[in-house]
Scaffold this motif. Structure first.
Motif, PDB file in Angstrom:
ATOM      1  N   GLY A  14       0.828  -1.210   0.000  1.00  0.00           N
ATOM      2  CA  GLY A  14       0.000   0.000   0.000  1.00  0.00           C
ATOM      3  C   GLY A  14       0.857   1.252   0.000  1.00  0.00           C
ATOM      4  O   GLY A  14       2.083   1.203   0.151  1.00  0.00           O
ATOM      5  N   ASP A  15       0.219   2.394  -0.250  1.00  0.00           N
ATOM      6  CA  ASP A  15       0.880   3.710  -0.234  1.00  0.00           C
ATOM      7  C   ASP A  15       2.018   3.819  -1.252  1.00  0.00           C
ATOM      8  O   ASP A  15       2.991   4.556  -1.039  1.00  0.00           O
ATOM      9  N   GLU A  16       1.901   3.114  -2.362  1.00  0.00           N
ATOM     10  CA  GLU A  16       2.961   3.128  -3.376  1.00  0.00           C
ATOM     11  C   GLU A  16       2.944   4.410  -4.209  1.00  0.00           C
ATOM     12  O   GLU A  16       3.890   4.686  -4.959  1.00  0.00           O
ATOM     13  N   SER A  41      -8.018   3.600   2.872  1.00  0.00           N
ATOM     14  CA  SER A  41      -7.069   4.169   1.896  1.00  0.00           C
ATOM     15  C   SER A  41      -6.857   5.646   2.115  1.00  0.00           C
ATOM     16  O   SER A  41      -7.755   6.333   2.560  1.00  0.00           O
ATOM     17  N   GLY A  42      -5.706   6.100   1.665  1.00  0.00           N
ATOM     18  CA  GLY A  42      -5.457   7.526   1.542  1.00  0.00           C
ATOM     19  C   GLY A  42      -4.611   7.690   0.293  1.00  0.00           C
ATOM     20  O   GLY A  42      -3.468   7.232   0.257  1.00  0.00           O
ATOM     21  N   HIS A  43      -5.194   8.243  -0.758  1.00  0.00           N
ATOM     22  CA  HIS A  43      -4.475   8.414  -2.034  1.00  0.00           C
ATOM     23  C   HIS A  43      -4.187   9.898  -2.227  1.00  0.00           C
ATOM     24  O   HIS A  43      -5.105  10.703  -2.335  1.00  0.00           O
ATOM     25  N   THR A  44      -2.906  10.227  -2.257  1.00  0.00           N
ATOM     26  CA  THR A  44      -2.512  11.634  -2.313  1.00  0.00           C
ATOM     27  C   THR A  44      -2.259  12.087  -3.741  1.00  0.00           C
ATOM     28  O   THR A  44      -1.559  11.412  -4.502  1.00  0.00           O
TER      29      THR A  44
HETATM   30 MG    MG Z   1      -2.189   5.574   0.833  1.00  0.00          MG
END
Ligand code: MG
Ligand code: GDP
Ligand code: IMO
Length: 428
Positions: A14-16, A41-44
């Motif tokens: 995750g967080d890639e 999730s947290g998609h920046t």
């Molecule tokens: Mg993330």
């Protein structure tokens, strides 16, 4: 003419950088679909210094003229969805049309409460979950006691269903966890308020996607989490409760596998993980600290520091196999700049035996020691690089090594967090 469908899938824990890669591809996509996961999730996405973090909405929401879909495979927390929508609209950025699958399961307040109790009361092994109710919601989905978005649209039927389900949950809350029961009336009123707002968006994900494909449009499926957190293929039991891997696209949206044209795997140039479970290349010393500070490795969903270590090619090759990855996006190459040497794990030492195969047995994986190849470091700033030729030779060698080892071409490179700090190696 059939349109094109591509998938963005996390290749690690995750967080890639899936959000920033989805954002980079969105201009050429018409429909952007989330197929699993939820507010864990947290998609920046960073555009000219302004940061947006997506939890449930697809990262395509920033562009106008697109259709964004929350697929049936998503565990949907309506409160979090509305928060995200309100935040975007207050900035004038809710630009895309939104559709929410009627078959998506709803994260109910008792799911979040149970997630918290499971993590904090010491009766179950701690996982380090995000406490967003994701596990308990999917447990109910597979236990056939879930509430779906479409159920909210039928108040009388919902009343009966909630009555018996809440009865069960309250038994667990009061008898096992010795806490106060949840009030039925408050829960039902909340569900009715959700109904009002969600009814504006409810649709049929499979139909929307298939119709768009038939009209020759481009679809982007945006995965959450990563392959090593997959419930079937990850480091079980230290995983999330859904299928972030490519197979999750078919079940999580209702599109047939033959419709998928490209599978873009996103990996960092090193490794990170949040929560419990094995991370073979973790560096608990100075280099891990360096990666965390330089890469700002703090979780976008919970703020927790991420565990950091070197790129694990054994796991990456495994992820390429599981997903049938056709293309790679490597992010955060710039973070490696400034190190005297860069290590890459090319094999595991399992009980004195060298192996290049990823062991699916988590006990074996937990004891595996990484075998490293070492690259010389580099120190140049990369943020202005426009093509791979602008990068230092060592960085290019590093990318080439990843391609050779995985057999998958690297078509996108992240050399900084901003939208403009992206190198494309092919035109689509
Ligand atoms: Mg993330
Ligand atoms: P996701 O969950 O896969 O979308 O990834 P996250 O957004 O949780 O975490 C990725 C973090 O790395 C975010 O803070 C991004 O802004 C940042 N990021 C993504 N790509 C790059 C890159 O190429 N270089 C740098 N320095 N940061 C990046
Ligand atoms: P994105 O989409 C990184 C991790 C949690 C925990 C485990 C189970 O931003 O890449 P859960 O709340 O899902 O039951 O927690 O999975 N986890 C993530 N780690 N990125 C994520 O999402 C994650 N979503 C869940 O830390 O170890």
């Amino acid at each position: 003419m059939k349109g094109k469908a591509e998938v963005i899938v996390g290749m690690q824990w995750g967080d890639e950088g899936k959000g920033r890669v989805a954002d980079a591809i969105t201009p050429k996509s018409d429909v952007i679909v989330r197929y699993q996961g939820g507010a864990n999730s947290g998609h920046t996405v960073i555009v000219e210094g302004k940061k947006y973090i997506f939890h449930i909405l697809p990262s395509g929401m920033l562009y106008s003229g697109k259709t964004c879909v929350v697929g049936n495979g998503v565990a949907l927390d309506p409160d979090r969805l509305f928060e995200e929508l309100d935040e975007l609209s207050s900035q004038g950025m809710d630009r895309a049309r939104l559709i929410v699958s009627g078959s998506a399961h709803v994260v109910m307040p008792y799911h979040k409460i149970l997630d918290h109790f499971e993590e904090s009361k010491g009766l179950k092994r701690r996982q380090g979950t995000t406490e967003q109710g994701i596990g308990p919601c999917y447990v109910d989905k597979f236990g056939r006691t879930g509430i779906r978005v479409c159920d909210l649209m039928h108040p009388d039927m919902l009343r009966d269903k909630l009555d018996y389900i809440l009865g069960l949950k309250n038994q667990i809350i009061t008898r096992i966890y010795d806490e106060k029961p949840i009030s039925f009336d408050a829960l039902y009123d909340k569900a009715m308020a959700w109904k009002e707002r969600l009814s504006l968006y409810v649709g049929d994900c499979s139909k929307v996607v298939t119709q768009a494909l038939n009209e020759g449009k481009c679809i982007l499926f945006e995965g959450a989490q990563g392959t090593m957190l997959d419930i079937d293929h990850g480091t079980y039991p230290y995983v999330t409760s859904s299928n972030p891997t490519c197979g999750g696209v078919c079940t999580g949206t209702g599109v047939g596998p033959k419709n998928i044209d490209r599978i873009i795997g996103v990996a960092k140039a090193y490794c990170t993980r949040v929560g419990e479970g094995p991370l073979p290349t973790e560096d608990l010393e100075e280099k891990g600290q360096y990666l965390r500070e330089k890469g700002r490795e703090y979780c976008a969903a919970t703020g927790r520091p991420r565990r950091c270590g070197w790129l694990d090619l054994v796991a990456l090759k495994y992820a390429a196999r599981i997903n049938g990855t056709t293309h790679l996006a490597i992010t955060k190459l710039d973070v490696l700049s400034g190190l005297e040497e860069i290590k890459v794990c090319v094999a595991y030492d399992c009980d004195g035996k060298r192996s290049e195969e990823y062991p699916v047995d988590t006990h074996i994986l937990s004891a595996a020691k990484p075998v490293y190849k070492t690259f010389k470091g580099f120190s140049q700033d990369m943020s202005e690089a426009e093509t791979i030729e602008d990068l230092p030779q060592v960085a290019r060698d590093y990318v080439k090594f990843i391609e050779d080892q995985t057999g998958v071409p690297v078509v996108i490179l992240g050399v900084g967090p901003d939208r403009k700090e992206t190198i494309f190696r092919e035109t689509r």
